[in-house]
Design an enzyme around this catalytic site. Structure first.
Site, PDB file in Angstrom:
ATOM      1  N   ARG A   1      -6.504   8.816  -5.129  1.00  7.20           N
ATOM      2  CA  ARG A   1      -5.740   7.601  -5.958  1.00  7.20           C
ATOM      3  C   ARG A   1      -4.727   8.005  -6.381  1.00  7.20           C
ATOM      4  O   ARG A   1      -4.485   8.953  -7.061  1.00  7.20           O
ATOM      5  CB  ARG A   1      -6.917   6.898  -6.804  1.00  7.20           C
ATOM      6  CG  ARG A   1      -8.185   6.117  -6.218  1.00  7.20           C
ATOM      7  CD  ARG A   1      -9.164   5.708  -7.170  1.00  7.20           C
ATOM      8  NE  ARG A   1     -10.272   5.222  -6.677  1.00  7.20           N
ATOM      9  CZ  ARG A   1     -11.509   5.968  -6.145  1.00  7.20           C
ATOM     10  NH1 ARG A   1     -11.557   7.417  -6.624  1.00  7.20           N
ATOM     11  NH2 ARG A   1     -12.385   5.390  -5.461  1.00  7.20           N
TER      12      ARG A   1
ATOM     13  N   HIS B   1      -5.991   7.838   2.166  1.00 13.26           N
ATOM     14  CA  HIS B   1      -6.994   8.722   2.633  1.00 13.26           C
ATOM     15  C   HIS B   1      -6.798   9.765   3.299  1.00 13.26           C
ATOM     16  O   HIS B   1      -5.575   9.981   4.151  1.00 13.26           O
ATOM     17  CB  HIS B   1      -8.015   7.900   3.828  1.00 13.26           C
ATOM     18  CG  HIS B   1      -8.350   6.545   2.973  1.00 13.26           C
ATOM     19  ND1 HIS B   1      -8.863   6.180   1.786  1.00 13.26           N
ATOM     20  CD2 HIS B   1      -8.316   5.207   3.666  1.00 13.26           C
ATOM     21  CE1 HIS B   1      -9.135   5.063   1.565  1.00 13.26           C
ATOM     22  NE2 HIS B   1      -8.889   4.428   2.525  1.00 13.26           N
TER      23      HIS B   1
ATOM     24  N   GLN C   1      -3.789   3.748  -3.086  1.00 13.11           N
ATOM     25  CA  GLN C   1      -4.568   5.053  -2.519  1.00 13.11           C
ATOM     26  C   GLN C   1      -4.027   5.343  -1.175  1.00 13.11           C
ATOM     27  O   GLN C   1      -3.272   4.706  -0.433  1.00 13.11           O
ATOM     28  CB  GLN C   1      -6.272   4.622  -2.554  1.00 13.11           C
ATOM     29  CG  GLN C   1      -6.513   3.609  -1.417  1.00 13.11           C
ATOM     30  CD  GLN C   1      -7.910   3.071  -1.670  1.00 13.11           C
ATOM     31  OE1 GLN C   1      -8.793   3.278  -0.583  1.00 13.11           O
ATOM     32  NE2 GLN C   1      -8.285   2.493  -2.874  1.00 13.11           N
TER      33      GLN C   1
ATOM     34  N   HIS D   1      -1.506   2.394   0.518  1.00 10.99           N
ATOM     35  CA  HIS D   1      -2.161   1.122   0.987  1.00 10.99           C
ATOM     36  C   HIS D   1      -2.838   0.602  -0.247  1.00 10.99           C
ATOM     37  O   HIS D   1      -3.297   1.269  -1.209  1.00 10.99           O
ATOM     38  CB  HIS D   1      -2.739   0.759   2.106  1.00 10.99           C
ATOM     39  CG  HIS D   1      -4.442   1.548   1.889  1.00 10.99           C
ATOM     40  ND1 HIS D   1      -4.371   2.922   2.182  1.00 10.99           N
ATOM     41  CD2 HIS D   1      -5.593   1.105   1.662  1.00 10.99           C
ATOM     42  CE1 HIS D   1      -5.727   3.303   2.265  1.00 10.99           C
ATOM     43  NE2 HIS D   1      -6.272   2.023   1.912  1.00 10.99           N
TER      44      HIS D   1
ATOM     45  N   GLU E   1      -8.796   3.398   8.770  1.00  9.53           N
ATOM     46  CA  GLU E   1      -9.864   2.195   8.435  1.00  9.53           C
ATOM     47  C   GLU E   1      -8.910   1.119   8.954  1.00  9.53           C
ATOM     48  O   GLU E   1      -7.738   1.119   9.255  1.00  9.53           O
ATOM     49  CB  GLU E   1     -10.107   2.141   7.207  1.00  9.53           C
ATOM     50  CG  GLU E   1      -8.895   1.584   6.159  1.00  9.53           C
ATOM     51  CD  GLU E   1      -9.418   1.590   4.670  1.00  9.53           C
ATOM     52  OE1 GLU E   1     -10.301   2.236   4.549  1.00  9.53           O
ATOM     53  OE2 GLU E   1      -8.750   0.913   3.920  1.00  9.53           O
TER      54      GLU E   1
END
Length: 466
Positions: free
Chosen positions: A307, A102, A100, A288, A137
């Site tokens: 994804r 972000h 995936q 990642h 994140e």
């Protein structure tokens, strides 16, 4: 400080025991099936609840909207609006998560608005953009944790792919080969990939375009029944430890997602293994995969996930490719360059380069013995971590909203106007107006206040950055 109840997320990749054991004190009935994540959340769609005296149960979002200055502070309210700027999770992966990325800010806003205009429900399985917020994140390992994060160097990718006797691996290696780069204007066979490049690719160096083409080949390929044996043979030929680890990660993924050709992309990524207390930061746009382990994960207040493979969920390959960061580079450790300000007696502070969040991981000991993890961090980072005080651990003193979770044993939390004992799995939300916060060992049994008791404990604390 107010008790905060996490939101439980049960996904197929979750653990059958890790989070169940940690949070056993919070839930009366045992969970059926795997538990993947516990959210300490101010996200508008899945907010946690607070227990506020005189109010009962109230969502984090409602509490902040009613009193933004008191709950998140004037500075944070001005910066981010009347919201909790971060989302804290404790996650436990038994099998790999999806491959995936972000979205960065402008892609998150554009995708969110487009899906709203198209009338895609927020709970639709094909909804990629749950909010208009970029998602970066960080994960801090609470036990050994493995992941593949960000693109490695092209020579590393090529050495790995050339070991794999498979047509797709050969095609990916072709896209990355120096001779192909020398024929930059001759992209025969990769026209589809070039058509999906973002507008910004017009100013990319050719190396990034090569990486894009190879990654595109992996995530758009058809299923392949002969991929696993080819990977197993290639893994036996890898000699460098880092290459061996990359193949180990690819094999874990290939066994979990049979015939999924996208697992070959893991041979392009940096293989990462974290021991307890070690961390990695994942900026928006970074590809990642989390493979296995339990950790504290903190991110901007977003649930956007794009994804590309290794999942039964919706894949949004066009959106993912528009936001993909094709730069090569080592994984980012947010603790490595900040450890001079890291210790106030056994508290590790992780500060990535953004304002929305930081994380502390700490330990208290009634016998005042040093946390064994500190010695290991000293060996890893050397002089950076040799500034250790002897006082009570202080959570960083910014006037912002904090979430504190006891992860082991018991801890005694004291703020400017309140105090309470937390045992494993219990947590509190500390409003900005509460001021300073310290954490110490418990000197009495929380179930029997009059009985002598000495407890050790570990905790994590989420906060905004100063």
């Amino acid at each position: 400080m107010y008790p905060i109840r996490p939101v439980v997320k049960q996904y197929a990749w979750g653990s059958y025991d890790r989070l169940q054991a940690m949070f056993s004190s919070q839930f009366e009935q045992p969970f059926e099936g795997p538990v993947a994540e516990m959210w300490f959340s101010g996200h508008p769609q899945w907010p946690s609840t607070l227990s506020i005296p005189g109010r009962g149960e109230i969502s984090v979002t409602d509490a902040i909207h009613e009193d933004p200055k008191g709950m998140v502070g004037q500075r944070n309210s001005d910066r981010f609006g009347p919201v909790l700027p971060y989302l804290l999770k404790v996650i436990s992966a038994r099998i790999p998560l999806s491959l995936q990325v972000h979205p960065v800010g402008f892609e998150a806003r554009a995708g969110y608005n487009a899906q709203n205009a198209a009338g895609v429900p927020f709970d639709s399985p094909v909804r990629s953009f749950k909010d208009p917020v970029a998602k970066s994140e960080m994960v801090v390992a609470m036990e050994p944790f493995s992941a593949s994060v960000g693109f490695a160097s092209i020579p590393f990718m090529l050495r790995n792919l050339r070991l794999v006797d498979h047509p797709l691996a050969a095609r990916m290696a072709q896209a990355l080969a120096p001779r192909f780069a020398m024929r930059a204007r001759n992209t025969e066979g990769f026209e589809e990939a070039d058509a999906m490049m973002p507008v910004a690719a017009s100013v990319w160096p050719e190396s990034r375009r090569q990486v894009f083409r190879a990654f595109h080949a992996a995530i758009t390929a058809s299923e392949s029944a002969d991929l696993l044996p080819a990977l197993e043979t290639a893994a036996s030929q890898a000699t460098h430890p880092r290459a061996h680890l990359a193949f180990e990660h690819a094999l874990i993924a290939a066994r979990a997602f049979e015939n999924d050709a996208s697992v070959l992309s893991l041979l392009m990524l940096n293989p990462v293994t974290l021991d307890e207390g070690e961390s990695v930061f994942i900026p928006a746009g970074t590809p990642h995969v989390y493979l296995h382990g339990t950790g504290a994960e903190i991110m901007t207040n977003s649930d956007n996930v794009l994804r590309a493979g290794m999942t039964v969920k919706h894949k949004d390959i066009p959106s993912l490719l528009r936001t993909l960061d094709c730069r090569s580079g080592a994984p980012i450790d947010p603790a490595a360059t900040n450890l001079v300000a890291l210790m106030m007696r056994d508290v590790v502070v992780y500060k990535p380069k953004l304002e929305e969040f930081m994380l502390s991981y700490g330990h208290v000991d009634a016998q005042h013995q040093q946390w064994p993890m500190v010695e290991r961090l000293i060996r890893r980072y050397g002089k950076l971590v040799r500034q250790i005080g002897n006082g009570r651990p202080l959570v960083p003193r910014e006037q912002g909203p904090r979430v504190l979770l006891c992860t082991q044993g018991a801890v005694h939390c004291v703020s400017a106007s309140d105090e309470r004992v937390l045992v494993r799995g219990q947590s509190v939300f500390i409003p900005a107006q509460e001021g300073w916060l310290s954490v110490d060992a418990v000197d009495c049994d929380p179930d029997s206040p009059h009985a002598p008791f000495a407890a050790n404990g570990s905790f994590i604390t989420a906060s905004t950055q100063r």
